[in-house]
Design a protein around this motif. Structure first.
Motif, PDB file in Angstrom:
ATOM      1  N   SER A  66       0.729  -8.400  -4.623  1.00  0.00           N
ATOM      2  CA  SER A  66       0.143  -7.544  -3.601  1.00  0.00           C
ATOM      3  C   SER A  66      -0.024  -6.136  -4.144  1.00  0.00           C
TER       4      SER A  66
ATOM      5  N   MET B 264      -1.199  -1.771  -3.097  1.00  0.00           N
ATOM      6  CA  MET B 264      -1.507  -0.681  -2.176  1.00  0.00           C
ATOM      7  C   MET B 264      -2.156   0.413  -2.999  1.00  0.00           C
TER       8      MET B 264
ATOM      9  N   ALA C  29      -7.615  -2.118  -0.604  1.00  0.00           N
ATOM     10  CA  ALA C  29      -6.434  -1.384  -0.155  1.00  0.00           C
ATOM     11  C   ALA C  29      -6.716   0.110  -0.052  1.00  0.00           C
TER      12      ALA C  29
ATOM     13  N   GLU D 153      -8.962   0.612   3.109  1.00  0.00           N
ATOM     14  CA  GLU D 153      -8.358   0.306   4.404  1.00  0.00           C
ATOM     15  C   GLU D 153      -6.951   0.869   4.573  1.00  0.00           C
ATOM     16  N   ARG D 154      -6.421   1.517   3.531  1.00  0.00           N
ATOM     17  CA  ARG D 154      -5.103   2.158   3.577  1.00  0.00           C
ATOM     18  C   ARG D 154      -4.019   1.190   4.058  1.00  0.00           C
ATOM     19  N   ARG D 155      -3.950   0.033   3.412  1.00  0.00           N
ATOM     20  CA  ARG D 155      -2.932  -0.958   3.773  1.00  0.00           C
ATOM     21  C   ARG D 155      -2.616  -1.823   2.569  1.00  0.00           C
ATOM     22  N   VAL D 156      -1.523  -2.561   2.669  1.00  0.00           N
ATOM     23  CA  VAL D 156      -1.157  -3.524   1.622  1.00  0.00           C
ATOM     24  C   VAL D 156      -2.114  -4.707   1.687  1.00  0.00           C
ATOM     25  N   VAL D 157      -2.617  -5.109   0.537  1.00  0.00           N
ATOM     26  CA  VAL D 157      -3.521  -6.260   0.447  1.00  0.00           C
ATOM     27  C   VAL D 157      -2.923  -7.261  -0.550  1.00  0.00           C
TER      28      VAL D 157
END
Length: 348
Positions: A192, A194, A334, A337-341
């Motif tokens: 994953s 970020m 990431a 969208e400013r999130r963990v992918v």
């Protein structure tokens, strides 16, 4: 037997591939496919035919192998044309411009058994190969942390090619994808990511700077810092002295840290305590790891010749290239969208 290799695309890297072929006694340049006048002139200089259509070239020349150095969007279709004719190919990175195209190519390789080697040339560099060996042999103990830098200053005229300022043309997909591939090769798959990305300097559609955090499947954590607007020697291309177009500026670009030792690349310094009982209040010993002095692009061409002759499996398969592409696209997502992918999310 001398292998006949055809080159698709006579841009900067395509011409370099042709020059490398001419300098290697195992292979010979059979033809070039390119639609430009520059390509036609380059083919004439090398005394080979220039085709404007890749299919016409493959059918007329029937090469033993093909090197695909076309625009990204044409990679998968060109490789599929080779597969359908039983011709092994070396496809410049990225393996395709979309994950869908990469999956289609990977499935074709599996179905027909015609090999595709993806041109992540750093895997053929002795420093990257040695780092993989040291990590996998446990020389660092359990790998816990990784740091990578890719920072340099691209000139303004680099962006005269308009696609480099548009989606898909930024340094994530053009440059950092190499570092991601190296980290995957050395440390194993990334689970994953970020990221934060910025276009504050040039205000292009694409990023010019990014900071990335990754979690490897092994549990190790990593950070990458990238910018193509920063004056710096801290990038593998110049630091390793392996790149075709850049001056050699010896420095480090990667650090791998484990429970027993740390390794910096490409200067190849291994840092560890004198005994296993050592800790942070004890001095460290620095051991220089020697390399064989070989060249990444020459090694890649010789490996491709082995693949064409059936002596080796591709060190970077189409499926491997797809996983690197999925990881870099996850980083782009990431950042947006400013999130963990997760990489699994991208593959779905």
């Amino acid at each position: 037997m001398t292998l006949k290799l055809a080159v698709m695309g006579a841009g900067l890297i395509g011409r370099e591939h042709a020059n490398l072929i001419q300098a290697n006694s195992r292979v010979e340049l059979a033809a070039i496919a390119d639609v430009s006048e520059v390509g036609k002139a380059f083919a004439a200089e090398h005394g080979v035919r220039c085709f404007s259509d890749i299919v016409d070239m493959l059918d007329a020349i029937k090469p033993d192998g093909a090197i695909i150095a076309l625009p990204n969007a044409l990679h998968a279709d060109a490789a599929l044309a080779c597969i359908s004719r039983g011709i092994p190919s070396l496809v410049e990175k990225p393996v395709a411009d979309t994950l869908e195209a990469a999956m289609r190519l990977t499935e074709a390789v599996q179905r027909f058994g015609v090999p595709v080697l993806v041109g992540h040339q750093r895997r053929h560099s002795p420093d990257i190969a040695k780092a993989r060996q040291l990590v996998r042999d446990g020389a660092l103990g359990r790998l816990v942390a990784v740091n990578a830098l890719w920072m340099t200053d691209k000139p303004n005229d680099y962006f005269n090619a308009a696609w480099r300022s548009k989606a898909g043309g930024g340094p994530l997909l053009i440059n950092l994808i190499h570092d991601i591939d190296c980290l995957r090769f050395i440390c194993g798959d990334i689970e994953s990511v970020m990221a934060f990305s910025s276009n504050a300097v040039r205000a292009f559609e694409v990023e010019d700077t990014a900071s990335v955090s990754v979690r490897f499947a092994s549990g190790a954590l990593g950070t990458l810092l990238m910018s193509d607007t920063a004056v710096s020697p801290y990038n593998w291309d110049t630091a390793a002295g392996q790149a075709l177009y850049f001056p050699h500026q010896p420095e480090n670009a990667y650090v791998f840290a484990g429970t027993k030792a740390s390794l910096s690349l490409p200067l190849m310094d291994l840092w560890k305590h004198e005994t296993d009982e050592g800790h942070w209040q004890h001095p460290l010993l620095r051991q220089h790891v020697t390399l064989d002095g070989s060249r990444a692009y020459e090694n890649q061409l010789n490996h491709f010749a082995d693949v064409v002759e059936g002596k080796a499996e591709p060190i970077v398969s189409a499926g491997d290239g797809m996983m690197t592409l999925a990881t870099i696209l996850a980083i782009a997502k990431a950042g947006q969208e400013r999130r963990v992918v997760t990489i699994e999310e991208m593959l779905q």
